[in-house]
Write an enzyme that holds these catalytic residues in place. Structure first.
Site, PDB file in Angstrom:
ATOM      1  N   ARG A   1       0.858  -1.175   0.000  1.00  0.00           N
ATOM      2  CA  ARG A   1       0.000   0.000   0.000  1.00  0.00           C
ATOM      3  C   ARG A   1       0.903   1.236   0.000  1.00  0.00           C
ATOM      4  O   ARG A   1       2.071   1.161   0.388  1.00  0.00           O
ATOM      5  CB  ARG A   1      -0.900   0.005   1.233  1.00  0.00           C
ATOM      6  CG  ARG A   1      -1.812  -1.220   1.347  1.00  0.00           C
ATOM      7  CD  ARG A   1      -2.581  -1.204   2.646  1.00  0.00           C
ATOM      8  NE  ARG A   1      -3.513  -2.328   2.738  1.00  0.00           N
ATOM      9  CZ  ARG A   1      -3.237  -3.503   3.293  1.00  0.00           C
ATOM     10  NH1 ARG A   1      -2.033  -3.709   3.823  1.00  0.00           N
ATOM     11  NH2 ARG A   1      -4.140  -4.465   3.332  1.00  0.00           N
TER      12      ARG A   1
ATOM     13  N   LYS B   1      -1.925  -2.646   7.616  1.00  0.00           N
ATOM     14  CA  LYS B   1      -3.306  -2.399   7.998  1.00  0.00           C
ATOM     15  C   LYS B   1      -3.597  -3.105   9.313  1.00  0.00           C
ATOM     16  O   LYS B   1      -3.256  -4.272   9.505  1.00  0.00           O
ATOM     17  CB  LYS B   1      -4.247  -2.916   6.907  1.00  0.00           C
ATOM     18  CG  LYS B   1      -5.679  -2.470   7.060  1.00  0.00           C
ATOM     19  CD  LYS B   1      -6.475  -2.821   5.841  1.00  0.00           C
ATOM     20  CE  LYS B   1      -7.898  -2.275   5.941  1.00  0.00           C
ATOM     21  NZ  LYS B   1      -8.704  -2.590   4.740  1.00  0.00           N
TER      22      LYS B   1
ATOM     23  N   HIS C   1      -3.337   1.904  -6.023  1.00  0.00           N
ATOM     24  CA  HIS C   1      -4.063   0.701  -5.606  1.00  0.00           C
ATOM     25  C   HIS C   1      -4.163  -0.284  -6.767  1.00  0.00           C
ATOM     26  O   HIS C   1      -4.106  -1.501  -6.570  1.00  0.00           O
ATOM     27  CB  HIS C   1      -5.468   1.071  -5.117  1.00  0.00           C
ATOM     28  CG  HIS C   1      -6.243  -0.104  -4.608  1.00  0.00           C
ATOM     29  ND1 HIS C   1      -5.973  -0.689  -3.389  1.00  0.00           N
ATOM     30  CD2 HIS C   1      -7.260  -0.818  -5.161  1.00  0.00           C
ATOM     31  CE1 HIS C   1      -6.796  -1.713  -3.199  1.00  0.00           C
ATOM     32  NE2 HIS C   1      -7.581  -1.807  -4.264  1.00  0.00           N
TER      33      HIS C   1
ATOM     34  N   ARG D   1      -0.972  -2.241  -6.944  1.00  0.00           N
ATOM     35  CA  ARG D   1      -1.000  -3.309  -5.934  1.00  0.00           C
ATOM     36  C   ARG D   1      -1.875  -4.464  -6.417  1.00  0.00           C
ATOM     37  O   ARG D   1      -1.519  -5.629  -6.286  1.00  0.00           O
ATOM     38  CB  ARG D   1      -1.531  -2.725  -4.620  1.00  0.00           C
ATOM     39  CG  ARG D   1      -1.804  -3.714  -3.504  1.00  0.00           C
ATOM     40  CD  ARG D   1      -2.191  -2.935  -2.248  1.00  0.00           C
ATOM     41  NE  ARG D   1      -2.963  -3.728  -1.307  1.00  0.00           N
ATOM     42  CZ  ARG D   1      -2.438  -4.519  -0.377  1.00  0.00           C
ATOM     43  NH1 ARG D   1      -1.127  -4.647  -0.281  1.00  0.00           N
ATOM     44  NH2 ARG D   1      -3.218  -5.184   0.459  1.00  0.00           N
TER      45      ARG D   1
ATOM     46  N   HIS E   1      -3.643  -9.000   3.904  1.00  0.00           N
ATOM     47  CA  HIS E   1      -5.095  -8.882   3.923  1.00  0.00           C
ATOM     48  C   HIS E   1      -5.639  -9.329   5.272  1.00  0.00           C
ATOM     49  O   HIS E   1      -5.087 -10.201   5.931  1.00  0.00           O
ATOM     50  CB  HIS E   1      -5.715  -9.740   2.808  1.00  0.00           C
ATOM     51  CG  HIS E   1      -5.374  -9.260   1.441  1.00  0.00           C
ATOM     52  ND1 HIS E   1      -4.558  -9.960   0.585  1.00  0.00           N
ATOM     53  CD2 HIS E   1      -5.717  -8.125   0.781  1.00  0.00           C
ATOM     54  CE1 HIS E   1      -4.422  -9.299  -0.547  1.00  0.00           C
ATOM     55  NE2 HIS E   1      -5.109  -8.181  -0.447  1.00  0.00           N
TER      56      HIS E   1
ATOM     57  N   TYR F   1      -6.340 -23.973   0.475  1.00  0.00           N
ATOM     58  CA  TYR F   1      -4.932 -24.098   0.115  1.00  0.00           C
ATOM     59  C   TYR F   1      -4.086 -24.465   1.331  1.00  0.00           C
ATOM     60  O   TYR F   1      -4.388 -24.101   2.458  1.00  0.00           O
ATOM     61  CB  TYR F   1      -4.405 -22.786  -0.483  1.00  0.00           C
ATOM     62  CG  TYR F   1      -5.027 -22.459  -1.823  1.00  0.00           C
ATOM     63  CD1 TYR F   1      -4.534 -23.014  -3.001  1.00  0.00           C
ATOM     64  CD2 TYR F   1      -6.116 -21.600  -1.901  1.00  0.00           C
ATOM     65  CE1 TYR F   1      -5.110 -22.715  -4.221  1.00  0.00           C
ATOM     66  CE2 TYR F   1      -6.703 -21.295  -3.124  1.00  0.00           C
ATOM     67  CZ  TYR F   1      -6.181 -21.858  -4.278  1.00  0.00           C
ATOM     68  OH  TYR F   1      -6.765 -21.563  -5.479  1.00  0.00           O
TER      69      TYR F   1
END
Length: 282
Positions: A148, A173, A232, A235, A258, A267
């Site tokens: 970011r 974040k 963004h 990214r 995230h 996964y």
């Protein structure tokens, strides 16, 4: 609103998140006053649902487009957080929103990116030829590491190692810390920039006016050389590119910092060494 800002700060929300929440609440307050003729003193559920309908059916972007579901949900999230603040502060007693009020978004894979590899390299070449090595390095990091803007600009001189090709992101974040990996393009771009960097600032990317480059400068660069690609979007390209090259969604979620990986639980959780070994295919 100042008390609300402090409330968010105490929850370790980033400055960008706080600013977004505040702006969304200000927009809601303006709509409320325009609609009722009164100042907002308490949040009522019917008002919020009316505002949600307004965002879905009436409100448009600057380009005249309908708001995306993600944008509407971001506004509802801010109102929900403000509602929680009002309750915690004793200003009102009831929580009027719940998770079922958000627009359901089904995402089983990353949406296709609007730009391709040729667009990206043409964009980087324009930066290389017309802007500084610093700006070229920043653009390359965003596009090939997927940071970011705030994460990129907050990199300090002690946060990266060009030999191990690692960057420690300390201001992610939600205040999370993670390690990301550089490919050769990123390493070489940083090396070239460091040859001309002259500053005692703790931050990697500096300007003549400040110890750290501003967000507005990065947005200015992208706007100058592309009418499609945004920071963004760069990214997003990074993660789309990763998926095309065989990275699983849970790997991408780990790299991108995230908040949720619920759609990627099928996964196998990879090791950081496995990711690091494959990063140079980007």
């Amino acid at each position: 609103m100042e008390d609300f800002k402090n409330y968010l700060s105490e929850q370790n929300k980033s400055q960008n998140t706080i600013q977004t929440y505040i702006q969304n609440i200000e927009n809601f307050k303006k709509w409320y006053k325009d609609t009722t003729g009164e100042e907002l003193k308490k949040i009522y559920r019917p008002n919020v649902l009316d505002y949600k309908s307004y965002l879905r059916n009436i409100k448009k972007t600057k380009k005249g487009q309908t708001l995306k579901a993600e944008t509407i949900n971001a506004n509802l999230s801010a109102i929900m957080k403000y509602n929680k603040y009002l309750v915690d502060s004793g200003i009102q007693q009831d929580i009027v929103l719940n998770d079922n009020d958000f627009i359901k978004i089904q995402k089983q894979h990353i949406n296709p990116c609007k730009v391709n590899a040729s667009d990206i390299e043409r964009f980087r070449q324009q930066i290389l030829e017309n802007e500084t090595k610093r700006d070229y390095a920043i653009v390359t990091i965003i596009i090939y590491v997927g940071l970011r803007i705030s994460e990129c600009l907050n990199i300090q001189m002690t946060d990266f190692d060009l030999n191990s090709k690692e960057i420690i992101v300390r201001n992610g974040k939600g205040g999370k810390v993670r390690t990301v990996y550089m490919n050769d393009k990123v390493v070489e771009a940083i090396k070239e920039y460091l040859k001309e960097r002259k500053s005692d600032s703790p931050y990697l990317f500096v300007s003549r006016q400040a110890k750290k480059v501003s967000r507005s400068r990065i947005n200015q660069i992208f706007n100058k050389y592309s009418n499609i690609l945004t920071p963004h979007g760069g990214r997003h390209y990074c993660f789309t590119n990763m998926q095309k090259k065989g990275f699983s969604l849970i790997e991408i979620a780990m790299i991108g910092g995230h908040a949720s990986t619920r759609t990627t639980e099928i996964y196998v959780n990879p090791s950081q060494e496995e990711i690091k070994e494959r990063i140079n295919i980007l």
